[in-house]
Structure formats: C-alpha cells, structure tokens
Scaffold this active site. Structure first.
Site, short mmCIF file in Angstrom:
data_model
loop_
_atom_site.label_atom_id
_atom_site.label_comp_id
_atom_site.label_asym_id
_atom_site.label_seq_id
_atom_site.Cartn_x
_atom_site.Cartn_y
_atom_site.Cartn_z
N ARG A 53 0.88 -1.18 0.00
CA ARG A 53 0.00 0.00 0.00
C ARG A 53 0.91 1.22 0.00
NH1 ARG A 53 2.59 1.67 3.64
NH2 ARG A 53 1.16 3.41 3.74
N GLY A 54 0.28 2.40 -0.08
CA GLY A 54 1.06 3.63 -0.26
C GLY A 54 1.09 3.93 -1.75
N ALA A 55 0.74 5.17 -2.11
CA ALA A 55 0.51 5.50 -3.52
C ALA A 55 1.67 5.12 -4.45
CB ALA A 55 0.15 6.98 -3.65
N ARG A 96 -7.42 -0.32 -6.45
CA ARG A 96 -7.73 0.68 -5.42
C ARG A 96 -8.04 2.00 -6.14
NH1 ARG A 96 -4.21 1.12 -0.16
NH2 ARG A 96 -6.14 2.07 0.59
N GLN A 199 -1.32 2.22 10.05
CA GLN A 199 -0.09 2.35 9.25
C GLN A 199 1.00 3.07 10.05
OE1 GLN A 199 -3.16 2.91 8.05
NE2 GLN A 199 -3.32 2.52 5.86
N ASP A 240 -2.02 10.83 -1.82
CA ASP A 240 -2.45 9.79 -2.76
C ASP A 240 -2.86 10.38 -4.10
OD1 ASP A 240 -2.81 8.51 0.01
OD2 ASP A 240 -2.80 6.87 -1.43
N ASN A 250 -5.31 12.42 1.03
CA ASN A 250 -4.34 11.58 1.76
C ASN A 250 -5.10 10.82 2.84
OD1 ASN A 250 -1.61 10.66 2.16
ND2 ASN A 250 -1.58 11.84 4.06
N LYS A 251 -4.37 10.01 3.56
CA LYS A 251 -4.96 9.13 4.57
C LYS A 251 -5.90 9.86 5.52
CE LYS A 251 -4.66 5.67 4.80
NZ LYS A 251 -5.72 4.80 4.21
O1 MRU Z 1 -4.31 3.18 2.50
P1 MRU Z 1 -2.86 3.39 2.28
O2 MRU Z 1 -2.01 2.80 3.36
O3 MRU Z 1 -2.43 2.93 0.90
O4 MRU Z 1 -2.67 4.96 2.33
C1 MRU Z 1 -1.38 5.49 2.22
C2 MRU Z 1 -1.35 6.96 2.38
O5 MRU Z 1 -2.35 7.60 2.57
C3 MRU Z 1 -0.03 7.64 2.22
O6 MRU Z 1 0.04 8.78 3.02
C4 MRU Z 1 0.16 8.06 0.77
O7 MRU Z 1 -0.08 6.97 -0.10
C5 MRU Z 1 1.50 8.58 0.50
S1 MRU Z 1 2.69 7.28 0.60
C6 MRU Z 1 4.19 7.84 0.13
#
Ligand code: MRU
Length: 349
Positions: A53-55, A96, A199, A240, A250-251
């Site tokens: 996970r993470g963009a 996603r 996370q 994201d 973002n998250k």
């Molecule tokens: O749901 P996730 O864990 O994929 O969400 C991740 C985030 O929101 C991060 O802050 C974002 O992707 C930036 S990661 C470099």
C-alpha cells in the site's frame, strides 16, 4: 554505503527470477513474510488487500504486474498476446481507487506495450525497473529539497506510512524526515497511529526502528493536544492524489492535522512526486475516496471492538484544501502555498 543508505534498509517489493515478491504489510510488525506473485491477478489482489500500500508503492507494484500480465499472455499466445492485456490493465487499475500513481504507472506501461515487437517481457521489465528506480531517485531529491524547511524545528509529526514501505524506497514525507534526521535538523518524530489500519504504529514505527531512528507513537486524536502543548514545528505528510489546484487527498485524519496545524501556527508540508498530481482534476470533489470494509473499524486483530451489528462508516482518505498546505515538495521543485498556477509551473520547469 553512505549515511542515508544506512538509514534506508527496508524495501516493500523486489523482482526475482521472473516473479514479483512483496513484503506482506498486513503481517507487520509481528512477522516479516515475503509473498511470491506470479500472475497479474495475484498482483491486483495484493494491491486491493493491502499486502502492499502507499501510492507510489502501488504504482511500482502495478508496473511489475503489467510485466506478469504480458508474460502470461505471450506464453499463451505469442502471436496474439496484446488481445486481452487491456483487460489485465483494467483489473490492475481497479484494485484501489484513490491513489493516482496506479493509473500513472499503468499508462507508462501501456505506452511500452504499444511499441513492443516480439517478446514484450524484456522491454516491459526495463520500464518497470525504471519506474521503480526513478521513484527512489525522486524520493531522495524530495528529501534534499524538503529537509531544510525542518531545520530548527526539532520536533515533527507525521501521519500514516510514507516511507520505504509506501514507495519504491526511501519514502516521501518519511524521506524528508529521514534526510532531516541524518542532517541533525530534527530531534524527535511523532507518528500518529492512523486508525483504523494503523499504518503509523504498525509500519512507520517499525520501518524507522529498522533504520535506528526513534519515533514516538501517539493516537490520532492526541495530535491537536500535542500541537497545543508546543514544540512541534511541522506536520509532514504524503499524498495519494493532488489536484491541479493543489488540494490533497491523503490518509483519513490528514485534514484534521492540517486544521490543527494552521490553528496552532505550525507548518504543514505535503511531500509527493509529480506522479501523484492529477492534472485532469481541478475540483477535489472528483477524487474517488475509497471506503473500506466496516470490519476494519469494528474489530482489532480479530477481536470485536464494538457491539455485534453496529453500523460503521470507513472512508480511508480525506481532502486537505490547498489553502491549508504551506509547502508542497515534489521532485521537480518546491511550491509554497500551492494553487493552480504554481502547480502548473512545476510541469513547465
Ligand atoms: O491506504 P494506504 O495505506 O495505501 O494509504 C497510504 C497513504 O495515505 C499515504 O500517506 C500516501 O499513499 C502517500 S505514501 C508515500
């Protein structure tokens, strides 16, 4: 090995002998399990189920997924492998909804697919490896550009996980924090735990521990209290998807931190490669906000945390308006108080 490499030991994915291997982030921090993936279907499932996970990490993983798709299609029909591969790309793209890096990476891979003659695997693997390598390079550059802003602030707060686990390596917001730490600009890092998937506590704290960087975990709801107490200089987060006007998806919880930071007069920094900027969207309302299963809210490690039958609403991203962003750091440069014109200028430079 230089100092920064010593501070960046973790990787989320690797390509090995024709397969993609992913560190299963669902099992961290208790277990380090590497999963071996051999089909595009496995890759799409792994992205959807948050093995990775993470963009930016989702983008890199999808690029390797395209290699597996082409390998499968070419093995089955060397003369007609292109037929059906669009369906594979669609499957990957639907894994996603919020992180635009997924579509960005697939678009790059599609451009190579269109030019391929004969066996497409070598050319596609070269492109996937380039996407992976360029992401790490972009993160290191953003680390260099963003770290000086943190000089003298001593204490920073971050949200979610934006490090090597969330990218090709090094990290976006956590890359800036890593760089600032290595230069002695900051002394203390607070990681918000990031309900409900944790996370921050499960991944950020683990990743920083691997690199010998101490972090203090707080609940998300302790952040405003911490800011009010004084000492925190900057809130540093990833993204994201960023609109052409600089609004940031973002998250979930990022928006609350941004409001609290502005109220308390702290800096709010967003760190993201330009592959996270969606230039087709100016209105943040057009960003699809993922809602995940209510079970993520209603239980923890398999144990119920709410009465059976409770309803739950679980949006996992939010939008921070550009007006709350003090600094946007990209690999192409830094923009203060981002807006339509300054974000566009990044792409003209
Ligand atoms: O749901 P996730 O864990 O994929 O969400 C991740 C985030 O929101 C991060 O802050 C974002 O992707 C930036 S990661 C470099």
């Amino acid at each position: 090995m230089n100092d920064l490499e010593k501070l960046d030991a973790v990787r989320a994915m690797r390509w090995l002998d024709g397969s993609l291997e992913l560190l299963d982030q669902r099992a961290l921090p208790q277990q380090e399990i590497w999963l071996r993936l051999n089909s595009v279907r496995d890759v799409a499932d792994a992205i959807r189920d948050m093995v990775v996970r993470g963009a930016p990490a989702i983008g890199v993983t999808a690029a390797y997924g395209c290699v597996l798709a082409a390998a499968e299609r070419h093995a089955a029909a060397p003369g007609g492998w292109r037929q059906g591969i669009e369906a594979d790309l669609d499957t990957l793209g639907a894994a996603r909804p919020t992180a635009v890096n997924l579509h960005w990476a697939i678009r790059r891979m599609r451009d190579v697919i269109q030019q391929c003659d004969g066996d497409p695997v070598p050319a596609l693997l070269r492109e996937a490896e380039a996407i992976h390598r360029e992401d790490i390079e972009a993160n290191r550059r953003m680390g260099e550009l963003g770290a000086p802003f943190l000089q003298g602030s001593e204490v920073v707060l971050t949200h979610c996980n934006t490090g090597s686990l969330a990218t090709g390596g090094f990290g976006t917001a956590l890359g800036v924090i890593r760089s600032a730490w290595s230069r002695g600009f900051i002394q203390s890092i607070y990681a918000a735990e990031t309900r409900p998937w944790l996370q921050g506590s499960r991944l950020t704290a683990w990743e920083l521990q691997q690199d010998g960087i101490p972090a203090t975990i707080i609940t998300d709801s302790a952040a405003a209290h911490l800011m009010a107490a004084g000492g925190v200089g900057w809130v540093v987060v990833g993204a994201d998807r960023i609109t052409a006007a600089g609004d940031v998806a973002n998250k979930i919880g990022t928006y609350s931190h941004a409001i609290a930071a502005r109220y308390h007069g702290l800096g709010f920094m967003v760190v993201a490669p330009t592959s996270t900027i969606d230039r087709d969207i100016t209105d943040a309302a057009a960003i699809p906000i993922e809602e995940r299963n209510a079970a993520e809210l209603l239980s923890l490690a398999g144990n119920a945390t709410a009465p059976l039958g409770s309803a739950a609403y679980n949006p996992v991203f939010d939008i921070t308006p550009a007006g709350l962003v003090d600094v946007l750091v990209t690999e192409k440069g830094v923009v203060e108080n981002p807006d339509l014109a300054s974000v566009a200028a990044l792409f003209e430079a």
